[in-house]
Design an enzyme around this catalytic site. Structure first.
Site: not given
Length: 360
Positions: A141, A183, A225, A235, A243, A246, A263
């Site tokens: 991404k 994360e 991941k 996705e 996500n 998110h 973030h």
């Protein structure tokens, strides 16, 4: 050295975890190109730019560097143009390789530049923050922010390789380390309860920066991941579970202004909001929410939204999320610790209760 392989047919690539920056042979072997442009920022470049650049120059390659300003607020098309300026002014060909040396912002912008320059050139990720090592450097991404939405302009572009050196985390500010750990927690919540338990049991070693433990944590997150990405590279379905938190978190970042909240800080609170809604729907027990909150709090991450956030702020930003389809909001919700789903099947009244609870 730990090595994982991301299996995406002709776009497959290795993830190396270990003493990558002190292994000049690995750096040179990973980049067989004659032309290389290293993209970094003002914080990371003084620490690691020469370490990456020297073996490439010694191998007879043409190497130039772009040093960008540091921070989420610079994750824009204007900043990416600075990369294009160096590439075009230097007459770099389609055989050039870009190297992303830095955190998630540098990785996203470098990958986006690589996807666009002459319709696509190679790039390698050398992530130096926890967030980028466990999340953004893996999966392809790339992109930039827009004032109306985070990461709304971008492309999928897989790297040639990812070189992760946990020793770079020793120069990371504690607040940035905690933000990256959000994360890590997320990966355990969505996919692996035993990994979540490992984090609970080893929190002291992790935050004392024990390098062996950090390597295990990074490997665990990358494995989770990788398994998701291999099932759904672009996705279309299951990858969206990555996500978790998110949609709520991006609403905070967009409303507050990029960079005001890190973030990972926004994702941490967003994850708790998703857990709260999941519990209100009866998907999980309140004890699961409490367990997640305890770990988030122990990692020195926020558990409350910014004071200025309102339910209206959240909804306005959430409906601009990439997971909205035909005006229908979809959320990543928890079905059990270690399991999650993307769904539009939630009671809007319960979402309002969650927003009101956190915005009180």
């Amino acid at each position: 050295m730990k090595t994982l392989q991301v299996d995406l047919a002709e776009r497959s690539y290795p993830i190396y975890i270990g003493n990558c920056l002190t292994n000049p042979d690995l750096i040179v072997e990973t980049l067989p190109h004659k032309e290389i442009v290293i993209v970094s920022n003002e914080t990371v470049a003084p620490l690691y730019l020469e370490t990456v650049k020297a073996p490439l120059v010694n191998a007879g390659k043409r190497v130039e560097a772009v040093v960008l300003p540091d921070g989420e607020k610079f994750k824009t098309l204007d900043t990416v143009n600075k990369i294009f300026d160096v590439l075009l002014e230097g007459n770099f060909s389609r055989k050039v390789a870009l190297v992303a040396l830095g955190g998630g912002v540098i990785g996203d912008m470098t990958g986006f530049a690589a996807a666009c320059y002459q319709r696509g050139v190679d790039f390698v990720q050398v992530p130096t923050t926890l967030l980028s090592q466990v999340d953004s450097s893996v999966g392809g991404k790339t992109g930039v922010n827009h004032p109306l939405g985070k990461n709304m302009i971008g492309a999928f572009k897989q790297p040639l390789a990812v070189l992760i050196d946990p020793s770079t985390l020793t120069t990371l500010p504690p607040k940035e380390f905690s933000a990256g750990f959000a994360e890590v927690i997320k990966h355990g919540v969505i996919q692996d309860e035993s990994y979540f338990a490992y984090l609970e049991q080893n929190l002291d070693k992790i935050f004392s920066l024990d390098l062996a433990t950090l390597a295990d944590v990074i490997e665990g997150s990358c494995q989770i991941k990788r398994s998701v990405i291999e099932q759904d590279e672009t996705e279309q379905n299951i990858r969206a579970i990555l996500n978790l938190g998110h949609t709520f978190g991006h609403a905070i970042e967009t409303t507050m202004g990029y960079g005001v909240w890190l973030h990972g800080e926004a994702v941490a609170v967003g994850m708790l909001m998703a857990a709260d809604l999941s519990a209100r729907m009866g998907n999980i027990e309140p004890s699961v929410v409490a367990r997640i909150k305890t770990l988030v709090n122990a990692a020195a991450l926020p558990v409350e939204v910014p004071e200025k956030m309102t339910p209206e702020n959240f909804l306005a930003a959430m409906y601009r999320d990439k997971k909205v389809e035909s005006g229908t909001l979809r959320l990543v919700l928890i079905t059990a610790l270690g399991q999650a789903e993307v769904t539009a099947e939630f009671d809007s009244a319960l979402l309002s209760e969650t927003l009101s609870h956190f915005c009180r």
